[in-house]
Design an enzyme around this catalytic site. Structure first.
Site, PDB file in Angstrom:
ATOM      1  N   HIS A 226       0.804  -1.228   0.000  1.00  0.00           N
ATOM      2  CA  HIS A 226       0.000   0.000   0.000  1.00  0.00           C
ATOM      3  C   HIS A 226       0.839   1.281   0.000  1.00  0.00           C
ATOM      4  O   HIS A 226       0.462   2.279  -0.579  1.00  0.00           O
ATOM      5  CB  HIS A 226      -1.028   0.009   1.145  1.00  0.00           C
ATOM      6  CG  HIS A 226      -0.441   0.152   2.518  1.00  0.00           C
ATOM      7  ND1 HIS A 226       0.061  -0.922   3.222  1.00  0.00           N
ATOM      8  CD2 HIS A 226      -0.290   1.218   3.332  1.00  0.00           C
ATOM      9  CE1 HIS A 226       0.491  -0.505   4.398  1.00  0.00           C
ATOM     10  NE2 HIS A 226       0.291   0.795   4.498  1.00  0.00           N
ATOM     11  N   ASP A 227       1.992   1.243   0.662  1.00  0.00           N
ATOM     12  CA  ASP A 227       2.797   2.459   0.750  1.00  0.00           C
ATOM     13  C   ASP A 227       4.046   2.408  -0.120  1.00  0.00           C
ATOM     14  O   ASP A 227       4.998   3.172   0.109  1.00  0.00           O
ATOM     15  CB  ASP A 227       3.201   2.712   2.212  1.00  0.00           C
ATOM     16  CG  ASP A 227       2.139   3.510   2.961  1.00  0.00           C
ATOM     17  OD1 ASP A 227       1.329   4.189   2.294  1.00  0.00           O
ATOM     18  OD2 ASP A 227       2.109   3.434   4.199  1.00  0.00           O
ATOM     19  N   LYS A 230       5.967   5.409  -1.405  1.00  0.00           N
ATOM     20  CA  LYS A 230       6.821   6.278  -0.578  1.00  0.00           C
ATOM     21  C   LYS A 230       8.270   6.242  -1.049  1.00  0.00           C
ATOM     22  O   LYS A 230       9.077   7.059  -0.626  1.00  0.00           O
ATOM     23  CB  LYS A 230       6.709   5.883   0.896  1.00  0.00           C
ATOM     24  CG  LYS A 230       5.392   6.332   1.503  1.00  0.00           C
ATOM     25  CD  LYS A 230       5.356   6.114   2.995  1.00  0.00           C
ATOM     26  CE  LYS A 230       4.042   6.613   3.558  1.00  0.00           C
ATOM     27  NZ  LYS A 230       3.871   6.206   4.961  1.00  0.00           N
ATOM     28  N   HIS A 279      -6.083   4.025  -0.730  1.00  0.00           N
ATOM     29  CA  HIS A 279      -6.098   3.722   0.707  1.00  0.00           C
ATOM     30  C   HIS A 279      -6.151   4.964   1.591  1.00  0.00           C
ATOM     31  O   HIS A 279      -6.288   4.856   2.806  1.00  0.00           O
ATOM     32  CB  HIS A 279      -4.936   2.787   1.098  1.00  0.00           C
ATOM     33  CG  HIS A 279      -3.572   3.415   1.126  1.00  0.00           C
ATOM     34  ND1 HIS A 279      -2.808   3.607  -0.001  1.00  0.00           N
ATOM     35  CD2 HIS A 279      -2.833   3.876   2.164  1.00  0.00           C
ATOM     36  CE1 HIS A 279      -1.654   4.168   0.338  1.00  0.00           C
ATOM     37  NE2 HIS A 279      -1.650   4.342   1.650  1.00  0.00           N
ATOM     38  N   HIS A 280      -6.048   6.157   0.980  1.00  0.00           N
ATOM     39  CA  HIS A 280      -6.207   7.385   1.781  1.00  0.00           C
ATOM     40  C   HIS A 280      -7.475   8.159   1.451  1.00  0.00           C
ATOM     41  O   HIS A 280      -7.606   9.329   1.802  1.00  0.00           O
ATOM     42  CB  HIS A 280      -4.985   8.298   1.619  1.00  0.00           C
ATOM     43  CG  HIS A 280      -3.788   7.806   2.384  1.00  0.00           C
ATOM     44  ND1 HIS A 280      -3.728   7.823   3.765  1.00  0.00           N
ATOM     45  CD2 HIS A 280      -2.628   7.241   1.965  1.00  0.00           C
ATOM     46  CE1 HIS A 280      -2.570   7.308   4.162  1.00  0.00           C
ATOM     47  NE2 HIS A 280      -1.880   6.939   3.081  1.00  0.00           N
ATOM     48  N   ASP A 308      -4.627   0.032   8.384  1.00  0.00           N
ATOM     49  CA  ASP A 308      -3.431   0.880   8.354  1.00  0.00           C
ATOM     50  C   ASP A 308      -3.491   1.895   9.503  1.00  0.00           C
ATOM     51  O   ASP A 308      -2.521   2.056  10.251  1.00  0.00           O
ATOM     52  CB  ASP A 308      -3.380   1.605   6.996  1.00  0.00           C
ATOM     53  CG  ASP A 308      -2.059   2.309   6.756  1.00  0.00           C
ATOM     54  OD1 ASP A 308      -1.042   1.874   7.313  1.00  0.00           O
ATOM     55  OD2 ASP A 308      -2.053   3.301   5.988  1.00  0.00           O
TER      56      ASP A 308
END
Ligand code: FE2
Ligand code: FE2
Length: 356
Positions: A226-227, A230, A279-280, A308
């Site tokens: 998911h991240d 980054k 997801h945000h 999360d």
């Protein structure tokens, strides 16, 4: 590690996994083998046993033409070795040869048909994996029938080995994706293990809401990755303890887009992108990147948002101590209708593991 390397490793690992044969679900393959055996050997009943050599057990794996009640015993112990090939021996195996003598009498009462069946070993290069059995009157098998029966046994063994290899390979793929994600997360001030925990919570949610195998796997990968976006965020922003400026926040908020872009290069990751990209998003439509609201937010993403946030709250950060699970759940609840899918949140609450 740069973007291109991530894309290449994911693609290569996935290609390799696919090569072994991604559609090889052991249950499906065994069903096909049973059907083929029944047809080729003109049998109405077929049984497929799996051997555990270490434990010396034989377990019924698949059946055709039997009711569940016909097979009250599913596992047999103290198995005699049967690693010979029937073609060389010119004969098939019977249960009397395989089962320990002390089981014969009681089994003849509960499952007498076992002793009228003929078995071919599931064998590759002298190694036995199990037995393939058919019903039949006691008769001499012709060399051709023996040849067919033996090759069906070998095919079943190969299918089984392939399925096991595929599973191992798939596990390796997941571990690598996980290591990759964790390496990226380690630049972030998260406590280690975020990826693993988010994945575990997501899988428990998948179980509770009854996702099918494919949906579950896609969710698992989305949770792991998911991240991943980054990777494209500067350390100065990622590691900043103070409040982010508006410009820094804007850059940070790009990480779902960067993640989706990376995964977009890998055709097989198509199903994983919705969870990573959204997801945000907030349930009330005030999140990013697309300000999606309610059920327009993909299910994967709505689940990941909850697990999360829960993990972020229950682990220490440089600027605050971790909350207890119960406190974190209460905080999630307070934001329930605006941030998270309230129904999923209720389900998450019922996962007893966290509510202590
Ligand atoms: Fe994120
Ligand atoms: Fe995260």
């Amino acid at each position: 590690m740069v973007e291109k390397e991530i894309v290449d490793s994911l693609r290569n690992l996935h290609d390799l996994t696919k090569t072994i044969n991604s559609s090889l679900r052991i249950e499906d393959v065994m069903k096909v083998i049973c059907n083929k055996t029944a047809r080729l050997m003109k049998a109405e009943k077929v049984l497929l046993f799996v051997l555990d050599e270490k434990e010396s057990t034989l377990t019924i794996h698949s059946k055709l033409g039997f009711m569940d009640s016909d097979l009250p015993i599913k596992q047999f112990h103290n198995i005699q070795s049967f690693d010979h090939c029937i073609v060389h021996k010119g004969t098939v195996i019977t249960m009397d040869e395989v089962l320990a003598a002390d089981q014969h009498q009681s089994l003849r009462q509960t499952m007498p048909f076992l002793f009228d069946m003929f078995f071919a070993p599931l064998e590759i290069q002298g190694e036995a994996y199990g037995l393939l059995g058919i019903n039949g009157e006691s008769h001499e098998f012709s060399p051709v029938e023996l040849e067919i029966f033996c090759s069906l046994g070998s095919q079943a063994a190969i299918a089984m080995e392939n399925a096991n290899l595929y599973q191992k390979l798939h596990k390796t793929f997941l571990h690598t994706a996980e290591a990759l994600a964790e390496a990226i997360n380690s630049r972030d001030p998260y406590t280690g293990g975020h990826t693993r925990r988010v994945q575990n919570y997501a899988l428990q949610m998948a179980e509770s809401i009854g996702l099918n195998m494919e949906e579950k796997e896609a969710l698992r990968l989305a949770a792991i990755l998911h991240d991943i976006g980054k990777i494209g965020i500067d350390d100065a922003i990622l590691r900043k303890v103070d409040r982010l400026t508006a410009e820094e926040k804007r850059k940070m908020n790009d990480h779902p887009l960067i993640g989706a872009k990376i995964l977009g290069y890998v055709e097989e990751m198509k199903e994983v992108i919705p969870g990573v990209l959204h997801h945000h998003e907030w349930y009330d439509g005030s999140g990013y990147p697309d300000r999606l609201a309610g059920e327009l937010i993909p299910l994967q993403a709505r689940i990941i948002a909850i697990v999360d946030a829960f993990d972020a709250m229950t682990t220490d950060r440089p600027y605050r101590r971790a909350s207890l699970a119960a406190e974190a759940l209460d905080i999630l609840d307070q934001n329930g209708s605006s941030h998270f899918d309230p129904e999923l949140l209720t389900i998450f609450r019922t996962l007893q593991t966290y509510v202590k």
